[in-house]
Scaffold this motif. Structure first.
Motif, short mmCIF file in Angstrom:
data_model
loop_
_atom_site.label_atom_id
_atom_site.label_comp_id
_atom_site.label_asym_id
_atom_site.label_seq_id
_atom_site.Cartn_x
_atom_site.Cartn_y
_atom_site.Cartn_z
N GLN A 1 0.85 -1.19 0.00
CA GLN A 1 0.00 0.00 0.00
C GLN A 1 0.88 1.24 0.00
N TRP A 2 0.60 2.17 -0.90
CA TRP A 2 1.35 3.43 -0.98
C TRP A 2 0.56 4.54 -0.29
N LEU A 3 1.28 5.39 0.44
CA LEU A 3 0.73 6.60 1.03
C LEU A 3 1.60 7.76 0.62
N VAL A 4 1.01 8.96 0.61
CA VAL A 4 1.78 10.17 0.36
C VAL A 4 1.46 11.15 1.48
N ASN A 5 2.50 11.60 2.17
CA ASN A 5 2.36 12.51 3.31
C ASN A 5 1.40 11.95 4.37
N GLY A 6 1.44 10.61 4.55
CA GLY A 6 0.65 9.96 5.59
C GLY A 6 -0.77 9.62 5.20
N GLU A 7 -1.22 9.95 3.97
CA GLU A 7 -2.57 9.65 3.52
C GLU A 7 -2.52 8.66 2.37
N PRO A 8 -3.53 7.79 2.22
CA PRO A 8 -3.53 6.87 1.07
C PRO A 8 -3.37 7.63 -0.23
N ILE A 9 -2.54 7.09 -1.12
CA ILE A 9 -2.22 7.80 -2.35
C ILE A 9 -3.44 7.94 -3.24
N GLU A 10 -4.43 7.04 -3.07
CA GLU A 10 -5.63 7.13 -3.89
C GLU A 10 -6.43 8.40 -3.58
N SER A 11 -6.36 8.86 -2.32
CA SER A 11 -7.14 10.03 -1.93
C SER A 11 -6.34 11.32 -2.01
N SER A 12 -5.09 11.27 -2.49
CA SER A 12 -4.27 12.47 -2.59
C SER A 12 -4.61 13.24 -3.86
N SER B 1 6.67 19.40 -6.64
CA SER B 1 6.23 18.01 -6.50
C SER B 1 6.89 17.29 -5.33
N SER B 2 7.62 18.00 -4.49
CA SER B 2 8.27 17.36 -3.34
C SER B 2 7.22 16.82 -2.39
N ALA B 3 7.47 15.63 -1.85
CA ALA B 3 6.55 14.99 -0.91
C ALA B 3 7.27 13.83 -0.26
N VAL B 4 6.64 13.29 0.81
CA VAL B 4 7.16 12.09 1.46
C VAL B 4 6.18 10.96 1.17
N TYR B 5 6.71 9.88 0.60
CA TYR B 5 5.90 8.71 0.26
C TYR B 5 6.17 7.61 1.27
N GLN B 6 5.09 6.91 1.64
CA GLN B 6 5.21 5.78 2.56
C GLN B 6 4.79 4.50 1.84
N CYS B 7 5.56 3.44 2.07
CA CYS B 7 5.21 2.12 1.57
C CYS B 7 4.94 1.22 2.76
N ASN B 8 3.75 0.59 2.75
CA ASN B 8 3.36 -0.33 3.82
C ASN B 8 3.20 -1.72 3.22
N ALA B 9 4.05 -2.65 3.65
CA ALA B 9 3.97 -4.05 3.22
C ALA B 9 3.51 -4.87 4.41
N SER B 10 2.37 -5.57 4.27
CA SER B 10 1.80 -6.25 5.44
C SER B 10 1.22 -7.60 5.05
N ASN B 11 1.28 -8.53 5.99
CA ASN B 11 0.54 -9.78 5.93
C ASN B 11 0.07 -10.12 7.34
N GLU B 12 -0.47 -11.30 7.54
CA GLU B 12 -1.06 -11.65 8.82
C GLU B 12 -0.05 -11.73 9.95
N HIS B 13 1.26 -11.76 9.62
CA HIS B 13 2.29 -11.90 10.66
C HIS B 13 2.99 -10.58 11.00
N GLY B 14 2.66 -9.48 10.33
CA GLY B 14 3.30 -8.22 10.66
C GLY B 14 3.29 -7.26 9.48
N TYR B 15 4.01 -6.17 9.65
CA TYR B 15 4.06 -5.17 8.58
C TYR B 15 5.41 -4.46 8.60
N LEU B 16 5.74 -3.83 7.45
CA LEU B 16 6.90 -2.97 7.30
C LEU B 16 6.42 -1.62 6.81
N LEU B 17 7.00 -0.55 7.35
CA LEU B 17 6.66 0.79 6.91
C LEU B 17 7.95 1.54 6.61
N ALA B 18 8.03 2.11 5.40
CA ALA B 18 9.22 2.86 5.00
C ALA B 18 8.81 4.21 4.47
#
Length: 1194
Positions: A387-398, A420-437
């Motif tokens: 899942q991608w986020l931009v500035n802490g919000e889902p990228i679909e709603s940006s 166009s400067s911004a901070v993008y977040q990538c969330n990789a998750s499954n049932e055992h945990g998640y990663l956020l970068a």
């Protein structure tokens, strides 16, 4: 100043992109003047862990720090909603940081602040977010009240004492002790499981001599909860009697305990499963009951246990595999075995994985109009969703961005524009945990700037490699070019090499390279330039260095050191003696061209080194000084290696020879026996000196034979009986003319690496065999015994093989390799025979017949395969065989395949080293150079019963002078039905031996007690296992040497007197016993008067009421009624100090931060009486045991 401090943190931002040539990388340099003008979106630099457990007695700090320009501001959410820090008086945020602090000094409950927190760091260019931090308060709940019945169990039966500790956060460490604070001894028979329960594989009468209490230690709150003790009553048929053991092989037989087949207490049944996450540690446990106590062995189905990561724990009952990965999945099984039989439990292990990074997104810095991409690739089991986020919000709603395109795990940026400067977040998750970068995209447009100091002066030594640095920065990335002395052409190629980072490399500095160099950086916004002035200096050289010398004691020595250096550089000449700076004084003086030593003595002997140095380089020369006593003649002079030859000269120059002449050096009291002439050529192997020829030590001139087209340089080494001299200085170079080659390559051979090719290889010509420029090799081949024409290819001289493709399988070829250069061809090459590649054999051996020779060998016969089916060179016939099962019941066998090779074209062979009394299967194959052919039909056969292997672990002990005890274990390989053991023994004393006595034992007996007839003689023992076939290998030993035989004595001596019967020893023991009794009485009286009091580290400090509850790390120990124990001695850091005893409670937990003190106060408060009335009355009292009374005096 604050703004500048945060701008300085904007360093080391490196962009690494992989979109071929379209994507560029911008490195932001550390130059403060540049960083002050650059904008940066926020970057999280510090945050608390995802699962954050806090101590309820401490204030709470939830960390969140970030950097950026402008300086970021911070906000928080709690449980997904905005958390207003200003409304809660206990909560504050650190200055210039987002870290939350919750202060409980004025009251409040930490539990009220449990929940999920997330930090947001914002500035004008984007928003970075932290992980979701799940805050929990550590808990150490009380043990539930329960009344435990007396545990009645028959001797030999299994038993499980359940612990069932109260659930804590984090879970407590479990350990078992008696109510008198004695640790429960654990071994192969009695051990604690991973779940905390105490397991008895079989119960013995002595297990009832203590009670059993489960203890739970909570690390965060430093408390220990104690469960009510179990009382164990063991019902036995025969009370223990040491004398009764002498007629039995083990303790179970002596007490009438029935032997039992192993069965599993944990896990239950024959099959279980377990799931573990990748990267974690896997703990498998098998605890079995049985009589005798079973042993545990671990295996993995279809493979070996992981090497280097496997550890057996808890007396082999637990298998610990560290850092598991997907290949650790599979079926593991444990075997519990004793002499009655074997049981097996299979554990199916599934390895899942929380998300882990394959390609973590990184910060991206672009110039307007450039392209780039962010990549977020993660893996796991199950596969994580992205899942991608931009500035802490889902990228679909940006807000829409026309330059941005999201495709799964990649965001593409094309023709990106300012703003166009911004901070993008990538969330990789499954049932055992998640990663956020977090990864920011920063769009910069910066005019080029040169970062190096202006108008530098660089000095270098002639012929050295030189680097002219011109670091630069700009966005878009500038193009940098170098010019010399204002000339219009760019410097690149030849002696110059321009690097992407702006550095100009001069490969070999020459005089003509001196001058002024200009670097110019250009992009769309402008350009910048800088100048570097380069000066070339002559090298520093010692033209005449010190020579080895052998002066007489008391004489004057002069060591010469003449130098040459660049006149514009300051020269320094120094001296070392034995690699240490030499002290100069009135006796040792440094001259302009050397060193003078007056009145030399033995202490002046050693190595002297002259060091000539400037600011750019240095040169050294070394010599050895040997001091002679004036009374010694030449015959006693020390010998040394000869000095190097000098003044090499080349004369009589011709096409294929030259005369080399040299002047010998001093032989240093050992005649020169040989001269070695070496040469070096600078075309193919520059710098490598090779032996040319060797001449007697009586000559100083030789005619050297030369090869064509070699640029020779020579040097000479002198040799005497001590060793070789240093090489002489090289001669001038001499270049011979070229000619056609006289030699062809050697070692020509042809062999296939695949079924349809043949690789022709050879040993190339050496540098002195090339004879001319442009060396090539003509490779020729054709099939043997055919009239087809030769095929040929010409390859370069630096190649040593050629591959012929599309060849038939294993076909002989004629091969030639001929050398050629620009002067002509070498003589015709010799023909060698090679073969194309082999394929796997097509047929298996047929008519395979098998005959059992004996219990460990079988003979084989088979029919040959047809030659055309081999498809290569027949290497061997090979038999594959494996042990399918043993004829002995419940004996696990390894089914690993083994092989026996029969070299050559044979039709018979013998397979040996088989296990007797086993079922085997066997297959045969044909083997060529490619590998195995198809398998023959499988043959099954059974090996007959054989003799057993020797008894294992044969031990001979002599507990006293009257008896000798023999113990052993069953043979590792019974090789049939074991029917007993035969023991032969005889007494001996020196050279005298007695008669041989033979004893036969049953197959279950593994112990024998021998009554000695006299205390002097020793015994030799020979123990063999027996099957129906006969006796096996012996186990041999002798009885130990008696103490009185340690010194030489006569054959028979009077037995020593027992010390226990001596009157003085009895009196001493009585006196000691009386003193101990008096001490115990005094301690008991003092203990009764003292009552309860804390034992403090500083005895003279009075106690105040607050000392009853120590906040800082003390241990509140509770019994069944959960009453805190008072008076524990603590140190200032909250740990309980260890005194007097090493048997600390912490040894039975998990270590931890505190050490347990076991002085009198600890023992008294941690002892629970076994009196039933006190247990039922829920009252704690001080122990009055004599042991505790003694400790209380401390």
């Amino acid at each position: 100043m604050v703004m500048q401090r945060y701008l300085l943190t904007y360093i080391g931002v490196v962009l690494t992109l992989n979109l071929h040539h379209l994507i560029r990388a911008i490195d932001v340099p550390r130059d403060p003047s540049i960083q002050e003008s650059l904008h940066q979106p926020p970057t999280i630099t510090k945050q608390s862990v995802k699962n954050y457990i806090v101590d309820p007695r401490d204030n709470i700090f939830i960390e969140c720090e970030a950097k950026g320009n402008p300086v970021p501001t911070f906000s928080w959410t709690r449980n997904g909603k905005f958390f207003n820090v200003a409304k809660d008086p206990r909560v504050s945020m650190r200055h210039w940081s987002g870290t939350l602090a919750v202060d409980f000094r004025s009251g409040g409950r930490p539990e009220d602040y449990e929940g999920e927190y997330q930090c947001f760091a914002r500035n004008d260019f984007g928003t970075a977010i932290s992980n979701k931090i799940f805050l929990q308060v550590s808990k150490s709940p009380l043990w539930p009240k329960e009344n435990l019945d007396i545990q009645e169990v028959h001797e030999g039966a299994q038993l499980i004492l359940a612990c069932n500790p109260p659930p804590g956060l984090p879970p407590p460490a479990i350990f078992w002790m008696s109510s008198s604070m004695e640790p429960i001894h654990q071994d192969k028979r009695v051990s604690q499981g991973h779940n905390g329960d105490l397991y008895f594989s079989n119960v013995l009468q002595e297990d009832s001599q203590t009670d059993y209490s489960c203890n739970a230690r909570f690390a965060f709150t430093h408390t220990i909860q104690q469960k009510n003790p179990y009382t164990l009553k063991v019902l036995t048929k025969h009370p223990p009697n040491e004398t009764s053991f002498q007629n039995y092989t083990d303790i179970y037989s002596a007490r009438g305990i029935t032997e039992r087949h192993p069965s599993f207490m944990y896990p239950i049944g024959t099959i279980s499963s377990q799931m573990v996450l990748r990267g974690e540690d896997l703990l498998l446990e098998c605890i079995a009951s049985g009589v005798p106590t079973p042993g545990i062995m671990w295996h993995k189905k279809g493979g070996d246990l992981p090497a280097g990561r496997t550890k057996l724990e808890n007396f082999d009952k637990a298998l610990h595999i560290a850092n598991v990965s997907e290949e650790d999945s599979g079926e593991y099984f444990c075997l519990a075995s004793n002499k009655v039989g074997t049981s097996r439990h299979t554990i199916s292990v599934r390895v899942k994985a929380a998300p882990f990074w394959l390609d973590e997104p990184e910060n991206l810095i672009l110039a307007p109009g450039e392209d780039g991409r962010l990549v977020c690739q993660a893996n796991g089991n199950p596969k994580p969703s992205i899942q991608w986020l931009v500035n802490g919000e889902p990228i679909e709603s940006s807000a829409p961005n026309p330059s941005r395109e999201v495709t799964g795990d990649t965001i593409m940026f094309r023709d990106i524009q300012s703003g166009s400067s911004a901070v993008y977040q990538c969330n990789a998750s499954n049932e055992h945990g998640y990663l956020l970068a977090n990864a920011f995209v920063s769009v910069l447009d910066v005019i080029p700037r040169i970062l190096a100091p202006r108008n530098q002066l660089i000095k270098v030594i002639l012929n050295n490699r030189t680097l002219l640095n011109c670091p630069f920065f700009g966005s878009p990335i500038p193009t940098l070019r170098w010019f010399k002395n204002g000339q219009g052409s760019t410097l690149h190629g030849g002696n110059y090499k321009a690097h992407e980072n702006g550095t100009l490399e001069i490969i070999r500095a020459r005089k003509e390279d001196q001058g002024t160099y200009t670097c110019v950086a250009t992009n769309l916004l402008g350009k910048a330039q800088n100048q570097v002035r380069l000066e070339i200096k002559d090298p520093t050289r010692i033209v005449d260095g010190p020579k080895d010398a052998v002066p007489k004691k008391g004489s004057t020595v002069y060591l010469v050191c003449r130098t040459r250096h660049d006149p514009t550089l300051r020269l320094t000449v120094s001296w070392l003696k034995d690699d240490v700076p030499l002290y100069l004084g009135t006796r040792i003086r440094k001259e302009d061209d050397g060193l003078t030593i007056y009145g030399v003595s033995e202490k002046d002997q050693g190595y002297y080194t002259c060091v000539a140095s400037t600011e750019l380089d240095k040169d050294t020369a070394r010599a050895h000084l040997t001091i002679l006593d004036p009374f010694l003649n030449r015959m006693t002079l020390p010998k040394a290696r000869p000095d190097r030859p000098r003044d090499l000269e080349l004369t009589d120059l011709s096409e294929r020879s030259v005369r080399l002449t040299w002047i010998p050096g001093d032989d240093n009291n050992s005649p020169i026996t040989d001269y070695i002439v070496e040469f070096e050529e600078d075309r193919y192997e520059p710098g490598r000196w090779q032996n040319h020829s060797r001449y007697p030590g009586s000559v100083n001139s030789a005619v050297l034979r030369l090869a064509p087209y070699v640029n020779y340089q020579f040097r000479v080494i002198a040799v005497n009986e001590v060793g070789s001299s240093y090489p002489s200085l090289p001669s001038e170079r001499y270049h011979t003319n070229g000619a056609r080659p006289e030699y062809n390559p050697t070692g020509v051979k042809g062999a296939g690496t695949a079924k349809n090719n043949m690789v022709i290889s050879w040993t190339p010509l050496s540098a002195t065999q090339v004879y001319g420029p442009n060396l090539r090799y003509i490779v020729k081949w054709r099939r043997r015994d055919t009239r087809e024409s030769w095929s040929n290819r010409t390859v370069k001289g630096d190649i040593s093989q050629y591959t012929v493709t599309q060849t038939p399988i294993y076909t002989p070829y004629e091969i030639k390799v001929q050398a050629v250069n620009d002067y002509g061809m070498a003589p015709e090459a010799d023909t060698v025979i090679g073969y194309s590649g082999e394929d796997y054999p097509k047929a298996a051996p047929t008519d395979v017949r098998l005959k059992v020779v004996n219990s460990t060998a079988v003979s084989l016969q088979w029919s040959k395969v047809y030659p055309e089916t081999v498809q290569g060179q027949l290497k061997e016939y090979r038999a594959y065989y494996w042990r399918e099962s043993s004829l002995l019941k419940n004996l696990w066998v390894s089914k690993k395949k083994q092989s026996m090779s029969f070299i050559g074209d044979r039709t018979r062979g013998i397979v040996s080293r088989l296990f007797p009394y086993s079922n085997y299967k066997l297959e045969m194959v044909v083997v060529n150079g490619r590998g195995d052919g198809p398998r023959s039909d499988t043959l099954e056969f059974t090996t007959p019963e054989g003799v057993p292997s020797g008894p294992r672990y044969f031990r001979i002990r002599q507990p006293n002078l009257e008896t000798i005890t023999l113990e052993w274990e069953h043979p590792e390989h019974p090789n049939g039905n074991l029917i007993g053991y035969t023991l032969r023994y005889q007494a001996f004393n020196g050279s005298k031996t007695g008669r041989t006595v033979v004893e036969n034992f049953s197959p279950n007996q593994t112990r024998f007690l021998l009554q000695r007839t006299d205390p002097i003689s020793r015994y030799r023992f020979n123990l063999r296992s027996r099957s129906q076939i006969g006796e096996g290998e012996p186990a041999i030993g002798e009885s130990p040497l008696p103490l009185n035989e340690a010194l030489p004595t006569s054959a028979y001596t009077k037995p020593p007197r027992d010390i226990a019967t001596q009157g003085w020893f009895i009196g001493l023991m009585c006196a000691i016993a009386l003193l101990v009794l008096i001490l115990l009485i005094v301690c008991f009286i003092k203990r009764s008067r003292g009552g309860k009091y804390p034992v403090r580290e500083n005895k003279d400090v009075p106690l105040d009421p607050d000392d009853q509850k120590v906040d800082n790390g003390s241990f509140d120990y509770s019994d069944e009624d959960n009453k805190p124990l008072q008076g524990s001695q603590t140190s200032l850091d909250g740990t309980i100090k260890q005194q007097e005893s090493d048997d600390s409670l912490v040894d039975y937990g998990e270590g931890g931060e505190g050490q347990f003190n076991e002085d009198g106060s600890f023992i008294g408060q941690y002892t629970v009486k076994k009196d039933k009335e006190e247990t039922e009355g829920n009252e704690s009292s001080e122990a009055t045991s004599p042991v505790n009374a003694i400790y209380s005096l401390a």
